[in-house]
Design a protein around this motif. Structure first.
Motif, PDB file in Angstrom:
ATOM      1  N   ALA A  12      50.343 -19.959  69.113  1.00  0.00           N
ATOM      2  CA  ALA A  12      50.319 -19.277  70.421  1.00  0.00           C
ATOM      3  C   ALA A  12      49.291 -18.151  70.423  1.00  0.00           C
ATOM      4  O   ALA A  12      48.512 -17.995  71.372  1.00  0.00           O
ATOM      5  N   ALA A  13      49.273 -17.367  69.330  1.00  0.00           N
ATOM      6  CA  ALA A  13      48.349 -16.221  69.270  1.00  0.00           C
ATOM      7  C   ALA A  13      46.906 -16.685  69.329  1.00  0.00           C
ATOM      8  O   ALA A  13      46.083 -16.130  70.071  1.00  0.00           O
ATOM      9  N   GLN A  14      46.583 -17.727  68.570  1.00  0.00           N
ATOM     10  CA  GLN A  14      45.196 -18.206  68.556  1.00  0.00           C
ATOM     11  C   GLN A  14      44.792 -18.788  69.907  1.00  0.00           C
ATOM     12  O   GLN A  14      43.663 -18.599  70.374  1.00  0.00           O
ATOM     13  N   ALA A  15      45.716 -19.487  70.545  1.00  0.00           N
ATOM     14  CA  ALA A  15      45.402 -20.071  71.858  1.00  0.00           C
ATOM     15  C   ALA A  15      45.153 -18.963  72.884  1.00  0.00           C
ATOM     16  O   ALA A  15      44.219 -19.039  73.694  1.00  0.00           O
ATOM     17  N   LEU A  16      45.972 -17.922  72.853  1.00  0.00           N
ATOM     18  CA  LEU A  16      45.798 -16.820  73.813  1.00  0.00           C
ATOM     19  C   LEU A  16      44.483 -16.083  73.558  1.00  0.00           C
ATOM     20  O   LEU A  16      43.804 -15.678  74.505  1.00  0.00           O
ATOM     21  N   ASP A  17      44.129 -15.919  72.297  1.00  0.00           N
ATOM     22  CA  ASP A  17      42.846 -15.276  71.981  1.00  0.00           C
ATOM     23  C   ASP A  17      41.676 -16.111  72.494  1.00  0.00           C
ATOM     24  O   ASP A  17      40.641 -15.581  72.896  1.00  0.00           O
ATOM     25  N   ALA A  18      41.841 -17.422  72.421  1.00  0.00           N
ATOM     26  CA  ALA A  18      40.728 -18.309  72.790  1.00  0.00           C
ATOM     27  C   ALA A  18      40.556 -18.415  74.307  1.00  0.00           C
ATOM     28  O   ALA A  18      39.450 -18.658  74.789  1.00  0.00           O
ATOM     29  N   LEU A  19      41.637 -18.227  75.051  1.00  0.00           N
ATOM     30  CA  LEU A  19      41.578 -18.413  76.506  1.00  0.00           C
ATOM     31  C   LEU A  19      40.509 -17.503  77.118  1.00  0.00           C
ATOM     32  O   LEU A  19      40.490 -16.297  76.878  1.00  0.00           O
ATOM     33  N   GLY A  20      39.631 -18.105  77.902  1.00  0.00           N
ATOM     34  CA  GLY A  20      38.601 -17.316  78.589  1.00  0.00           C
ATOM     35  C   GLY A  20      37.393 -17.007  77.727  1.00  0.00           C
ATOM     36  O   GLY A  20      36.408 -16.462  78.214  1.00  0.00           O
ATOM     37  N   THR A  21      37.473 -17.366  76.450  1.00  0.00           N
ATOM     38  CA  THR A  21      36.310 -17.106  75.593  1.00  0.00           C
ATOM     39  C   THR A  21      35.696 -18.414  75.086  1.00  0.00           C
ATOM     40  O   THR A  21      34.491 -18.498  74.921  1.00  0.00           O
ATOM     41  N   VAL A  22      36.528 -19.389  74.807  1.00  0.00           N
ATOM     42  CA  VAL A  22      35.995 -20.705  74.441  1.00  0.00           C
ATOM     43  C   VAL A  22      36.624 -21.752  75.353  1.00  0.00           C
ATOM     44  O   VAL A  22      37.586 -21.480  76.048  1.00  0.00           O
ATOM     45  N   GLY A  23      36.114 -22.919  75.328  1.00  0.00           N
ATOM     46  CA  GLY A  23      36.688 -24.002  76.118  1.00  0.00           C
ATOM     47  C   GLY A  23      35.724 -25.172  76.148  1.00  0.00           C
ATOM     48  O   GLY A  23      34.610 -25.058  75.659  1.00  0.00           O
ATOM     49  N   PRO A  24      36.153 -26.272  76.686  1.00  0.00           N
ATOM     50  CA  PRO A  24      37.440 -26.511  77.338  1.00  0.00           C
ATOM     51  C   PRO A  24      38.589 -26.744  76.370  1.00  0.00           C
ATOM     52  O   PRO A  24      39.734 -26.778  76.774  1.00  0.00           O
ATOM     53  N   VAL A  25      38.249 -26.878  75.071  1.00  0.00           N
ATOM     54  CA  VAL A  25      39.278 -27.242  74.099  1.00  0.00           C
ATOM     55  C   VAL A  25      39.255 -26.221  72.980  1.00  0.00           C
ATOM     56  O   VAL A  25      38.192 -25.798  72.543  1.00  0.00           O
ATOM     57  N   PHE A  26      40.434 -25.831  72.530  1.00  0.00           N
ATOM     58  CA  PHE A  26      40.521 -24.990  71.338  1.00  0.00           C
ATOM     59  C   PHE A  26      41.575 -25.564  70.409  1.00  0.00           C
ATOM     60  O   PHE A  26      42.723 -25.791  70.814  1.00  0.00           O
ATOM     61  N   VAL A  27      41.176 -25.797  69.164  1.00  0.00           N
ATOM     62  CA  VAL A  27      42.090 -26.333  68.153  1.00  0.00           C
ATOM     63  C   VAL A  27      42.572 -25.180  67.282  1.00  0.00           C
ATOM     64  O   VAL A  27      41.777 -24.551  66.581  1.00  0.00           O
ATOM     65  N   PRO A  28      43.867 -24.867  67.296  1.00  0.00           N
ATOM     66  CA  PRO A  28      44.359 -23.770  66.446  1.00  0.00           C
ATOM     67  C   PRO A  28      44.376 -24.174  64.967  1.00  0.00           C
ATOM     68  O   PRO A  28      44.727 -25.304  64.637  1.00  0.00           O
TER      69      PRO A  28
END
Ligand SMILES: NC(=O)c1ccc[n+]([C@@H]2O[C@H](COP(=O)([O-])OP(=O)(O)OC[C@H]3O[C@@H](n4cnc5c(N)ncnc54)[C@H](OP(=O)(O)O)[C@@H]3O)[C@@H](O)[C@H]2O)c1
Length: 276
Positions: free
Chosen positions: A218-234
């Motif tokens: 959850a923490a890694q996904a929240l950090d990634a939101l708005g900074t990387v995309g469209p996909v983030f693999v924790p």
């Protein structure tokens, strides 16, 4: 992004679909800690109420909880009863793990259709319901939980893998479309993660397959939101595996696919990204 900036961009309310335990509960705790009010939904009322009391006791935010089945035909009305009167700036669609790992034909078709309802129909309904209002406001966030199983078809989880691929590809398209309206969309294919649902699967784990901590995901996904995309693999190990499975950077591929689609039809324009 943290604190006031996070709350301004993704508040004032977050809806976490599948919030009562595991990764979803960690999303709820972390989003509330950023000062965003949280609306929690899952089927079992007991764990939901415990989490509601815990978050209310440890933060200043408002917390709502409702026992809702995301596969119910009444889901749109049920969710409206929970958050229809507030501004939802953040949607996390977390529910959707595989529970019945058997051959496709070894289970009634209703089992497969249940996964389609949970991982496809429910996602489309909620994203459409809340994504439109976010786009009008020019801000917001959407996280769709997927799985590394989305990388390919697999025997014994054929429907699960297919529905998780649906979530990932939907997130990619919406990242492109809604990103042009200031809404951050992220598809998150998790690898093996230590959750109550995972523990119930009675898996044969060995040292090569150490599950991630749910809070870390959850923490890694929240950090990634708005900074990387469209996909983030924790997770470092999962990301390394993903680079072999998805060798072309997804942002480049999604942009190229969107441009190709737009070139084929009148009146379509690929949105210029506001936030990436
Ligand atoms: N755990 C892993 O190893 C793993 C690996 C890859 C991907 N993922 C992804 O991570 C997400 C979370 O997985 P998880 O392991 O925590 O298990 P999960 O079975 O998806 O449960 C997560 C939450 O969703 C709720 N939920 C499940 N079905 C629901 C329904 N029909 N309606 C409303 N709420 C529902 C559960 O509470 P109730 O049962 O009370 O409804 C629980 O609060 C899933 O999308 C999964 O695909 C997990």
């Amino acid at each position: 992004m943290t604190g006031a900036g996070f709350a301004d961009r993704y508040g004032p309310w977050a809806l976490i679909a599948g919030a009562s335990e595991g990764i979803g509960a960690q999303f709820a705790r972390r989003i509330a800690a950023q000062g965003i009010n949280v609306a929690l939904l899952a089927r079992r009322a007991g764990p939901l109420e415990e989490l509601r009391a815990e978050i209310e006791g440890s933060s200043d935010v408002s917390v709502r909880a409702a026992s809702i089945d995301l596969t119910a035909p009444t889901i749109a009305d049920d969710v409206d009863a929970l958050v229809g009167d507030v501004e939802v700036g953040f949607l996390v669609y977390n529910a959707g793990a595989a529970h019945d790992i058997r051959g496709f034909l070894d289970r009634p078709v209703e089992n497969a259709l249940h996964l389609v309802d949970l991982n496809c129909r429910g996602v489309v309904l909620l994203v459409h319901r809340f994504g439109g209002a976010m786009a009008k406001r020019g801000k917001g966030g959407i996280i769709l939980m997927s799985s590394m199983a989305a990388a390919a078809g697999s025997a014994f989880i054929a429907t699960y893998a297919a529905t998780k691929a649906f979530d990932l590809v939907l997130a990619e398209g919406l990242w492109m479309e809604l990103g042009g309206h200031g809404v951050d969309v992220l598809g998150v294919p998790a690898g093996l993660t230590d959750t109550p649902a995972m523990q119930q699967l009675d898996m044969k784990l060995d040292t090569r397959l150490a599950p991630m901590d749910a809070d870390d995901v959850a923490a890694q996904a929240l950090d990634a939101l708005g900074t990387v995309g469209p996909v983030f693999v924790p997770g470092d190990a999962n990301r390394e595996m993903a680079q072999g499975l998805w060798p072309i950077p997804r942002a480049n591929l999604v942009t190229a696919m969107s441009q190709a689609t737009a070139s084929l039809y009148e009146g379509l324009e690929v949105p210029s990204p506001l936030s990436r």
